[in-house]
Design an enzyme around this catalytic site. Structure first.
Site, PDB file in Angstrom:
ATOM      1  N   HIS A 131       6.691 -13.644  -0.282  1.00  0.00           N
ATOM      2  CA  HIS A 131       5.765 -14.382   0.574  1.00  0.00           C
ATOM      3  C   HIS A 131       5.377 -13.581   1.810  1.00  0.00           C
ATOM      4  O   HIS A 131       6.216 -12.966   2.453  1.00  0.00           O
ATOM      5  CB  HIS A 131       6.370 -15.705   1.095  1.00  0.00           C
ATOM      6  CG  HIS A 131       7.484 -16.252   0.291  1.00  0.00           C
ATOM      7  ND1 HIS A 131       7.280 -17.118  -0.747  1.00  0.00           N
ATOM      8  CD2 HIS A 131       8.826 -16.064   0.358  1.00  0.00           C
ATOM      9  CE1 HIS A 131       8.448 -17.444  -1.279  1.00  0.00           C
ATOM     10  NE2 HIS A 131       9.400 -16.814  -0.629  1.00  0.00           N
ATOM     11  N   LYS A 154       0.842  -1.198   0.000  1.00  0.00           N
ATOM     12  CA  LYS A 154       0.000   0.000   0.000  1.00  0.00           C
ATOM     13  C   LYS A 154       0.875   1.245   0.000  1.00  0.00           C
ATOM     14  O   LYS A 154       1.801   1.367   0.791  1.00  0.00           O
ATOM     15  CB  LYS A 154      -0.911  -0.011   1.237  1.00  0.00           C
ATOM     16  CG  LYS A 154      -1.967   1.107   1.276  1.00  0.00           C
ATOM     17  CD  LYS A 154      -1.502   2.348   2.010  1.00  0.00           C
ATOM     18  CE  LYS A 154      -1.228   2.104   3.467  1.00  0.00           C
ATOM     19  NZ  LYS A 154      -0.851   3.378   4.159  1.00  0.00           N
ATOM     20  N   SER A 175      13.759 -12.845   7.080  1.00  0.00           N
ATOM     21  CA  SER A 175      12.381 -13.233   7.377  1.00  0.00           C
ATOM     22  C   SER A 175      11.957 -12.781   8.770  1.00  0.00           C
ATOM     23  O   SER A 175      12.780 -12.647   9.675  1.00  0.00           O
ATOM     24  CB  SER A 175      12.235 -14.752   7.273  1.00  0.00           C
ATOM     25  OG  SER A 175      12.499 -15.183   5.958  1.00  0.00           O
TER      26      SER A 175
END
Length: 457
Positions: free
Chosen positions: A364, A352, A406
């Site tokens: 992912h 966004k 991650s």
């Protein structure tokens, strides 16, 4: 000088809705908006919409549109009575070239080319838009004289058996000299089975005054289909979507199944575009050469550049996708998302108000909001830009060639320098320097001799 009068006062009782009938949508737009759009193609001096039931809501929906005026029909006493309400607003010059065209807000798909043909067919007189139907039940019949000229229109309820056998019907759309139309409207009566003032009665008055009456036919049968029920609305929606699909196919687009394709706005495609089943295009969508859109995607106000792929079940709104970029499957681009060329946004990634420059990847399970991400950046699974402090939004900046491990949280405002690496599990609250490894998780340790608890018997 051309006036356009659009009749939009009806209740639409069979729609079973509190919404005025002409505000029900077709291909994502109110039916009345389709009619106004076609009328504008003729460049009229004035468009007058006659409103009645739900007048305030109809006016509010089109408030501020240039060259658009409203007239109120209250109560409703027929189509002739409706046009009478617009008479004070009709613009008139000096001659027979001043024309008034009457359209209907619930007949949304009449095309500009058909209306041009109708205006040409009138010559210096009147012209009506007619159609030949296999089943003409319920329609006003076009009665012609021995020379084949239109002499009058008789409504179904007032027609004799011989007249009911006529297959040529009135669509209700007509064009007439403005000055004469004003005169004829003042002379029509409600002496008929409905007790209403029929606009169609002006045809008989025109013939009686020696004014020639011409006729034109629509380019396609769906142009004159009206909507009086949800069933008819759904049928017309499919007819129009089929036409839009045909146009895309003729322009060179491959549709996996033209029957499962919906455009609710404007879709512009380059060469060799492929669109899979179940896709919906809303607002203004542009697909460049070679773009492929996977099944069941929704694109609203999106520009996709050449060679990009939108994989299955992705939702894109007010976004830009660069050349050869890949989005999805199951990705969401929200307003302000701007993806550079060859960038990748994978499954369950939401972006966004952010820029992702060339060759960067978020493959992912990530949320990227209010961020500026440079080129060749890798965003690991589970990464979140924490952009909202409960009151204000803040931006995250990630420079070129950075690697985001991650399960990283970047608490904005924060900057990651060029070539920096963030270790997995990091919660970044301060700027990370260029070319360095930054990590904030606790040091790993192993407890020797530890044993799991044993369930008590």
């Amino acid at each position: 000088m051309l006036n356009v009068v659009i009749l939009a006062a009806g209740l639409g009782k069979r729609m079973q809705s509190d919404l005025p009938k002409v505000l029900h949508t077709l291909a994502g737009r109110p039916m009345l908006d389709h009619v106004i759009g076609s009328a504008r193609q003729l460049q009229p001096a004035r468009i007058i919409v006659v409103v009645g039931h739900g007048a305030d809501r109809v006016k509010a929906a089109f408030e501020g549109q240039p060259g658009l005026q409203f007239a109120l029909q209250q109560p409703q006493h027929g189509t002739g009575h409706a046009v009478q309400q617009a008479v004070p607003q009709l613009l008139e010059g000096d001659g027979e070239d001043d024309v008034t065209l009457v359209l209907y807000g619930d007949v949304p798909l009449v095309q500009p080319a058909t209306l041009q043909n109708l205006l040409q067919a009138r010559g210096r007189g009147v012209a009506v838009l007619t159609e030949v139907l296999a089943d003409s039940t319920g329609y006003g019949r076009i009665v012609r004289d021995a020379q084949g000229q239109v002499c009058r229109i008789v409504e179904h309820k007032d027609a004799s058996e011989a007249e009911r056998a006529i297959k040529e019907v009135n669509t209700g759309i007509l064009a007439a000299p403005t000055a004469r139309l004003k005169d004829w409207l003042g002379r029509i009566t409600n002496d008929n089975a409905q007790g209403e003032y029929y606009l169609t009665d002006v045809i008989g008055l025109a013939v009686g005054d020696g004014v020639p009456v011409g006729a034109a036919q629509p380019g396609a049968s769906w142009e004159t289909l009206g909507v009086n029920s949800r069933v008819q609305q759904a049928q017309l929606e499919r007819a129009w979507q089929s036409e839009l699909a045909r146009r895309q196919l003729e322009a060179g687009v491959t549709l996996a199944d033209p029957a499962r394709f919906d455009v609710r706005g404007t879709l512009s495609c380059g060469r060799d575009v492929f669109i899979d089943v179940g896709c919906v295009f809303e607002g203004t969508v542009t697909l460049g050469d070679g773009v492929r859109v996977g099944p069941h995607c929704v694109l609203r106000d999106v520009a996709v550049q050449a060679g990009a792929r939108i994989e299955a079940y992705s939702h894109l709104q007010q976004a830009k996708v660069g050349q050869e970029a890949v989005v999805g499957p199951y990705a969401r681009l929200r307003p302000g998302a701007d993806l550079g060329e060859r960038s990748h946004v994978g499954n369950f990634v939401e972006i966004k108000n952010s820029v992702l420059q060339a060759d960067s990847k978020a493959n992912h399970l990530a949320y990227i909001g209010d961020a500026d991400i440079g080129a060749r950046v890798n965003v690991g699974a589970g990464t979140i830009t924490c952009n909202y402090d409960g009151v204000n939004k803040h931006r995250t900046v990630i420079e070129d060639d950075a690697f985001i491990g991650s399960d990283t949280q970047l608490v904005a405002p924060v900057r990651v320098g060029k070539g920096a690496t963030l270790g997995a599990g990091t919660t970044l609250t301060k700027d990370a320097p260029a070319g360095q490894l930054t990590i904030s998780r606790a040091r790993q340790s192993t407890i020797e001799g530890w044993k799991r608890p044993v369930k008590k018997s």
